[in-house]
Design a protein around this motif. Structure first.
Motif, PDB file in Angstrom:
ATOM      1  N   ASN A   8       0.870  -1.165   0.000  1.00 19.03           N
ATOM      2  CA  ASN A   8       0.000   0.000   0.000  1.00 19.03           C
ATOM      3  C   ASN A   8       0.909   1.218   0.000  1.00 19.03           C
ATOM      4  O   ASN A   8       1.680   1.419   0.941  1.00 19.03           O
ATOM      5  N   VAL A   9       0.851   2.013  -1.034  1.00 22.17           N
ATOM      6  CA  VAL A   9       1.844   3.054  -1.254  1.00 22.17           C
ATOM      7  C   VAL A   9       1.165   4.370  -1.570  1.00 22.17           C
ATOM      8  O   VAL A   9       0.121   4.412  -2.223  1.00 22.17           O
ATOM      9  N   VAL A  81     -11.112  19.235  -5.054  1.00 24.92           N
ATOM     10  CA  VAL A  81     -10.288  18.024  -5.211  1.00 24.92           C
ATOM     11  C   VAL A  81      -9.541  17.763  -3.911  1.00 24.92           C
ATOM     12  O   VAL A  81      -8.840  18.639  -3.411  1.00 24.92           O
ATOM     13  N   ASP A  82      -9.692  16.575  -3.373  1.00 29.03           N
ATOM     14  CA  ASP A  82      -9.069  16.250  -2.089  1.00 29.03           C
ATOM     15  C   ASP A  82      -7.610  15.871  -2.291  1.00 29.03           C
ATOM     16  O   ASP A  82      -7.271  15.097  -3.195  1.00 29.03           O
ATOM     17  N   MET A  83      -6.759  16.406  -1.443  1.00 32.81           N
ATOM     18  CA  MET A  83      -5.349  16.027  -1.410  1.00 32.81           C
ATOM     19  C   MET A  83      -4.778  16.451  -0.072  1.00 32.81           C
ATOM     20  O   MET A  83      -5.321  17.338   0.596  1.00 32.81           O
ATOM     21  N   VAL A  84      -3.700  15.822   0.344  1.00 35.38           N
ATOM     22  CA  VAL A  84      -2.968  16.221   1.537  1.00 35.38           C
ATOM     23  C   VAL A  84      -1.990  17.320   1.126  1.00 35.38           C
ATOM     24  O   VAL A  84      -1.214  17.143   0.185  1.00 35.38           O
ATOM     25  N   ILE A  85      -2.036  18.453   1.833  1.00 35.71           N
ATOM     26  CA  ILE A  85      -1.185  19.587   1.495  1.00 35.71           C
ATOM     27  C   ILE A  85       0.105  19.539   2.314  1.00 35.71           C
ATOM     28  O   ILE A  85       0.072  19.424   3.544  1.00 35.71           O
ATOM     29  N   ASN A  86       1.216  19.665   1.628  1.00 33.82           N
ATOM     30  CA  ASN A  86       2.547  19.632   2.233  1.00 33.82           C
ATOM     31  C   ASN A  86       3.307  20.877   1.765  1.00 33.82           C
ATOM     32  O   ASN A  86       3.727  20.955   0.615  1.00 33.82           O
ATOM     33  N   PHE A  87       3.460  21.853   2.664  1.00 35.77           N
ATOM     34  CA  PHE A  87       4.206  23.066   2.335  1.00 35.77           C
ATOM     35  C   PHE A  87       5.678  22.890   2.677  1.00 35.77           C
ATOM     36  O   PHE A  87       6.013  22.332   3.724  1.00 35.77           O
ATOM     37  N   ASP A 290      -6.783   7.556   3.183  1.00 34.44           N
ATOM     38  CA  ASP A 290      -5.963   6.467   3.718  1.00 34.44           C
ATOM     39  C   ASP A 290      -4.635   6.987   4.246  1.00 34.44           C
ATOM     40  O   ASP A 290      -4.123   6.497   5.268  1.00 34.44           O
ATOM     41  N   VAL A 291      -4.069   7.956   3.561  1.00 34.59           N
ATOM     42  CA  VAL A 291      -2.788   8.536   3.995  1.00 34.59           C
ATOM     43  C   VAL A 291      -2.979   9.282   5.315  1.00 34.59           C
ATOM     44  O   VAL A 291      -2.132   9.202   6.217  1.00 34.59           O
ATOM     45  N   LYS A 293      -5.040   8.569   7.662  1.00 40.98           N
ATOM     46  CA  LYS A 293      -5.117   7.564   8.722  1.00 40.98           C
ATOM     47  C   LYS A 293      -3.731   6.995   9.032  1.00 40.98           C
ATOM     48  O   LYS A 293      -3.368   6.813  10.193  1.00 40.98           O
ATOM     49  N   LYS A 294      -2.980   6.714   7.989  1.00 40.62           N
ATOM     50  CA  LYS A 294      -1.659   6.103   8.173  1.00 40.62           C
ATOM     51  C   LYS A 294      -0.709   7.044   8.922  1.00 40.62           C
ATOM     52  O   LYS A 294       0.041   6.620   9.804  1.00 40.62           O
ATOM     53  N   LEU A 295      -0.752   8.338   8.575  1.00 38.44           N
ATOM     54  CA  LEU A 295       0.169   9.311   9.165  1.00 38.44           C
ATOM     55  C   LEU A 295      -0.419  10.026  10.380  1.00 38.44           C
ATOM     56  O   LEU A 295       0.243  10.872  10.973  1.00 38.44           O
ATOM     57  N   LYS A 296      -1.647   9.701  10.724  1.00 35.68           N
ATOM     58  CA  LYS A 296      -2.350  10.327  11.856  1.00 35.68           C
ATOM     59  C   LYS A 296      -2.457  11.842  11.650  1.00 35.68           C
ATOM     60  O   LYS A 296      -2.107  12.638  12.515  1.00 35.68           O
ATOM     61  N   LEU A 297      -2.970  12.210  10.481  1.00 31.39           N
ATOM     62  CA  LEU A 297      -3.165  13.606  10.143  1.00 31.39           C
ATOM     63  C   LEU A 297      -4.604  14.015  10.444  1.00 31.39           C
ATOM     64  O   LEU A 297      -5.518  13.188  10.390  1.00 31.39           O
TER      65      LEU A 297
END
Length: 301
Positions: A8-9, A81-87, A290-291, A293-297
């Motif tokens: 799972n990547v 559009v859903d995405m995890v934001i990384n600045f 899923d990310v 949940k995995k990273l506890k964000l």
């Protein structure tokens, strides 16, 4: 390197960076609208995380302007559009020395050294889910530029990031940087699960050979979550290497502007190719939920 492929990547797309790539490719996004559109394109192609720098819309050079980050973020939010934001939080640790005979004072061209609080101004105001923490100091390129992150600076930044409830992506450019990351974790400044990005093949950091990657992954705590990438023509082959090592993927125009020989890439095309490689290796591409949940964000919006 033992074969331990990720099943799972997640894929991070570094959509623009701050390097001098805009003169070599008209696909590199510059304006807030272009950067937001590139992030949306990458998410639609399968990237769960968008790693975002901003650039001065007039010059194309890397910038730290909080208003530019805010504009990018608002445009992404408006898209739905859903995405995890990384600045990035790497800007502000840039030191360019004068010359070999007179290194001081530093050159005003390319030097941008500010304190921990100012380096995190955009993170504090906008609260992305993730921001980077460049875990060390390193020569970059063949000039007099030094990426500068001292242990006290890293402690101060890590403490502030932790207090904000933002997940640091610890960027490791060389083997000693991993020791610094472990030191920060030992002082309670990095919350579990620790998220690590192994940045390979960047002169003069860790080379992207298998032996060096193995040395790093063998010394990662087993519960740390890592991605690994290389730059230029090795970016795409390294997606398979990262997967085989048990890690996650990063691609994007920050690190490589080519899709094939003579063919300029877009962020979407790079992500699509990474998805194909991962799926052909038997991996499942994780979405943003899923990310989280995995990273506890904690989703912010």
């Amino acid at each position: 390197m033992g074969l331990n492929p990720s099943r799972n990547v997640f894929i991070t797309c570094a959509v623009t960076g701050s390097g001098d790539t805009t003169g070599r490719s008209d696909k590199v996004p510059v304006t807030p609208r272009q950067i937001a559109d590139a992030s949306i394109e990458a998410a639609n192609a399968g990237a769960a995380i968008a790693h975002i720098h901003v650039r001065d819309p007039q010059t194309g050079k890397g910038a730290r302007d909080v208003a530019l980050y805010e504009e990018v973020l608002n445009l992404i939010k408006q898209s739905g559009v859903d995405m995890v934001i990384n600045f990035t939080a790497g800007m502000g640790g840039d030191l360019t020395l004068g010359n070999p005979e007179q290194p001081l004072p530093p050159s005003p061209v390319g030097t941008d050294m500010v304190g921990a609080t100012e380096r995190l101004a955009h993170v504090r105001k906008l609260l992305p889910e993730i921001c980077t923490l460049d875990c060390g100091t390193m020569n970059f390129g063949e000039q007099d530029y030094v990426m500068t992150n001292t242990p006290p600076m890293l402690k101060a930044m890590a403490a502030q990031i932790q207090a904000l409830g933002v997940k640091p992506e610890v960027e490791i450019f060389d083997t000693g940087h991993l020791l610094l990351a472990k030191w920060l974790h030992g002082q309670g400044l990095l919350d579990d699960p620790v998220m690590v990005q192994l940045c390979m093949g960047i002169p003069w950091g860790a080379p992207d050979d298998i032996a060096t990657l193995t040395a790093l992954t063998a010394n990662l705590p087993s519960d740390w979550i890592f991605s690994a990438f290389s730059i230029g023509r090795n970016q795409m082959p390294y997606t398979a290497v990262a997967l085989a090592a048990g890690g996650n993927i990063r691609v994007g125009l920050e690190d490589n502007i080519w899709l094939d020989k003579g063919v300029l890439a877009t962020n979407g095309a790079l992500v699509e190719r990474a998805v194909k490689i991962a799926e052909n290796m038997g991996s499942r591409i994780m979405g943003p939920e899923d990310v989280r949940k995995k990273l506890k964000l904690t989703k912010r919006w």
